[in-house]
Design an enzyme around this catalytic site. Structure first.
Site, PDB file in Angstrom:
ATOM      1  N   ARG A  49       0.814  -1.222   0.000  1.00  0.00           N
ATOM      2  CA  ARG A  49       0.000   0.000   0.000  1.00  0.00           C
ATOM      3  C   ARG A  49       0.847   1.272   0.000  1.00  0.00           C
ATOM      4  O   ARG A  49       0.596   2.195  -0.781  1.00  0.00           O
ATOM      5  CB  ARG A  49      -0.943   0.005   1.217  1.00  0.00           C
ATOM      6  CG  ARG A  49      -2.201  -0.817   1.038  1.00  0.00           C
ATOM      7  CD  ARG A  49      -2.644  -1.417   2.347  1.00  0.00           C
ATOM      8  NE  ARG A  49      -1.620  -2.316   2.859  1.00  0.00           N
ATOM      9  CZ  ARG A  49      -1.478  -3.583   2.438  1.00  0.00           C
ATOM     10  NH1 ARG A  49      -2.312  -4.072   1.552  1.00  0.00           N
ATOM     11  NH2 ARG A  49      -0.507  -4.345   2.912  1.00  0.00           N
ATOM     12  N   THR A  50       1.830   1.336   0.910  1.00  0.00           N
ATOM     13  CA  THR A  50       2.601   2.583   1.025  1.00  0.00           C
ATOM     14  C   THR A  50       3.350   2.877  -0.264  1.00  0.00           C
ATOM     15  O   THR A  50       3.286   3.988  -0.803  1.00  0.00           O
ATOM     16  CB  THR A  50       3.582   2.498   2.207  1.00  0.00           C
ATOM     17  OG1 THR A  50       2.846   2.240   3.409  1.00  0.00           O
ATOM     18  CG2 THR A  50       4.344   3.805   2.368  1.00  0.00           C
ATOM     19  N   LYS A  78      25.948  -5.031  -1.984  1.00  0.00           N
ATOM     20  CA  LYS A  78      27.400  -5.019  -2.220  1.00  0.00           C
ATOM     21  C   LYS A  78      28.148  -4.316  -1.091  1.00  0.00           C
ATOM     22  O   LYS A  78      29.375  -4.179  -1.146  1.00  0.00           O
ATOM     23  CB  LYS A  78      27.713  -4.316  -3.534  1.00  0.00           C
ATOM     24  CG  LYS A  78      27.027  -4.926  -4.752  1.00  0.00           C
ATOM     25  CD  LYS A  78      27.295  -4.085  -5.996  1.00  0.00           C
ATOM     26  CE  LYS A  78      26.558  -4.629  -7.213  1.00  0.00           C
ATOM     27  NZ  LYS A  78      26.762  -3.775  -8.407  1.00  0.00           N
ATOM     28  N   ARG A  99      11.562   3.590   2.972  1.00  0.00           N
ATOM     29  CA  ARG A  99      11.253   2.675   4.075  1.00  0.00           C
ATOM     30  C   ARG A  99      12.512   1.898   4.398  1.00  0.00           C
ATOM     31  O   ARG A  99      13.202   1.408   3.507  1.00  0.00           O
ATOM     32  CB  ARG A  99      10.126   1.714   3.713  1.00  0.00           C
ATOM     33  CG  ARG A  99       9.926   0.601   4.752  1.00  0.00           C
ATOM     34  CD  ARG A  99       8.671  -0.198   4.523  1.00  0.00           C
ATOM     35  NE  ARG A  99       7.491   0.606   4.813  1.00  0.00           N
ATOM     36  CZ  ARG A  99       6.248   0.135   4.803  1.00  0.00           C
ATOM     37  NH1 ARG A  99       6.029  -1.134   4.490  1.00  0.00           N
ATOM     38  NH2 ARG A  99       5.232   0.909   5.078  1.00  0.00           N
ATOM     39  N   HIS A 127       5.796   5.983  11.350  1.00  0.00           N
ATOM     40  CA  HIS A 127       5.220   5.834   9.999  1.00  0.00           C
ATOM     41  C   HIS A 127       4.299   7.036   9.778  1.00  0.00           C
ATOM     42  O   HIS A 127       3.073   6.913   9.765  1.00  0.00           O
ATOM     43  CB  HIS A 127       4.449   4.522   9.912  1.00  0.00           C
ATOM     44  CG  HIS A 127       4.138   4.069   8.517  1.00  0.00           C
ATOM     45  ND1 HIS A 127       4.280   4.884   7.407  1.00  0.00           N
ATOM     46  CD2 HIS A 127       3.684   2.877   8.047  1.00  0.00           C
ATOM     47  CE1 HIS A 127       3.928   4.212   6.323  1.00  0.00           C
ATOM     48  NE2 HIS A 127       3.559   2.991   6.681  1.00  0.00           N
TER      49      HIS A 127
END
Length: 304
Positions: A49-50, A78, A99, A127
Site C-alpha cells: 500500500r505505502t 554489495k 522505508r 510511519h
C-alpha cells in the site's frame, strides 16, 4: 526544503493543512503539479500500500518514479552504505520516499540528503504518512478529530503505526484504550508520553464487546512476525485477538474500524461488509494524503 520524518515534527496546524489539501486531491487526484519532476521510492523493506500509493500519487500528479521495491536489487547488497545510497539517488530525484528496517534511518537520511526525505516507515519507530491518512480517515468518518475514544488492539510493542498515531492525535484531546497481551504491551515511553500530555488511557488484555462499545475508532493491527527474534513467542501471540461480527454487537453507530494492513487473521472476512468496516477505504485515502504530503515537502501550492 521540508522533510517528513516523524509525526511529532508536525504541529496541529501542519496536520490540518495537509488534511485540508488532501480533500482537494480527493475531489480531483489527476493534476500536473509534478510535471518534469522525479520522485525516488527506496524500499529496504517490503510494502504494498505505502509504495504503490506513493507511486500512484506521483503518477497522477504528472511526475516520474524511480527506485526499488527490493533492496536485494540495490547496491546495498554489495556493502554500499545508506549515506552513499542517499547521496547518489538525490542526484537523480527531487524527493526521496524511503522505508528502512532500522529505527532512525529516515532522520539520518535527512542529514545527508540535499532533497526532501519522506519517511515511509523506519523499523518499529515511526510511519508518519500512515498516521496522516489515519487522521484523515478519522476526520472524514467522525466529522472532526477532537475528543475521540480510540481502541488500539494487537501489536502495540512493535507497531509503528500505533506509536505514530498516539503522537498524531495528541493535539486533539483523545482518549485511548490499549488492548494487548503482556508480550506486546505498549512500550513505557508511550505510556509516559500520554501522562506527560495529559492523555487519558487504560490498558486491558481482554478484547470484548464491552471494550469495543466505548470506541469511536477501533484500530486493529496484525502481530508482525518479522519483528520477532523468537519464533515460539510469535506463535504464542499471533492469533490472540480476532475481530468478528459478534464482537461488534454493542458498537456505537459511528464506529469505524481501521487497520494499516496487511491483515492476517485478526479481522475475520465476515466483518468486511459490516457498516463499521473502513480499512479498504482507509487505504484509498492514502493516495490523497500522500499527494498532499508530496506537495507539502516540495512547496507546491494547491488552491482548489
Amino acid at each position: 526544503m521540508k522533510h517528513l520524518v516523524s509525526i511529532s515534527h508536525c504541529s496541529a496546524e501542519d496536520i490540518m493543512r495537509i488534511l485540508d489539501r488532501a480533500t482537494l486531491f480527493e475531489r480531483n487526484p489527476n493534476r500536473d503539479f509534478l510535471q518534469g519532476r522525479v520522485v525516488a521510492t527506496l524500499f529496504f523493506e517490503p510494502s504494498t500500500r505505502t509504495r504503490l500509493s506513493f507511486e500512484t500519487a506521483v503518477c497522477r500528479l504528472g511526475g516520474k518514479v524511480i527506485g526499488f521495491s527490493d533492496a536485494s536489487t540495490s547496491s546495498s547488497t554489495k556493502g554500499e552504505t545508506l549515506k552513499d545510497t542517499i547521496k547518489i539517488v538525490s542526484n537523480y530525484a527531487d524527493a526521496i520516499v524511503m522505508r528502512h528496517y532500522l529505527e532512525g534511518a529516515a532522520q539520518y537520511a535527512t542529514e545527508v540528503s540535499p532533497v526532501p526525505i519522506i519517511n515511509a516507515g523506519d523499523g518499529s519507530n515511526q510511519h508518519p504518512s500512515q498516521t496522516l491518512l489515519d487522521l484523515y480517515s478519522i476526520r472524514q468518518t467522525q466529522g472532526s478529530l477532537e475528543q475521540k475514544t480510540i481502541v488500539m488492539v494487537g501489536d502495540l510493542k512493535y507497531g509503528r503505526t500505533i506509536h505514530s498515531l498516539i503522537e498524531g492525535m495528541q493535539p486533539f484531546s483523545p482518549r485511548f484504550i490499549f488492548v494487548a497481551p503482556k508480550e506486546l504491551a505498549l512500550p513505557e515511553e508511550y505510556r509516559s508520553y500520554c501522562r506527560e500530555h495529559n492523555i487519558p488511557f487504560e490498558e486491558v488484555t481482554e478484547f470484548t464487546s464491552e471494550v469495543i462499545a466505548e470506541a469511536d475508532i477501533l484500530y486493529m493491527t496484525r502481530v508482525q512476525r518479522e519483528r520477532f527474534s523468537d519464533p515460539e513467542e510469535y506463535e504464542r501471540v499471533k492469533n490472540v485477538y480476532i475481530l468478528d461480527r459478534e464482537l461488534l454487537r454493542l458498537a456505537k453507530p459511528n464506529l469505524k474500524i481501521l487497520h494499516p494492513l496487511p491483515r492476517v487473521q485478526e479481522i475475520a472476512q465476515e466483518v468486511d461488509d459490516h457498516p463499521a468496516a473502513y480499512y479498504f477505504r482507509q487505504a484509498l485515502n492514502g493516495l490523497y494524503v500522500r499527494q498532499s504530503i508530496l506537495s507539502e515537502v516540495l512547496g507546491i501550492e494547491v488552491k482548489n
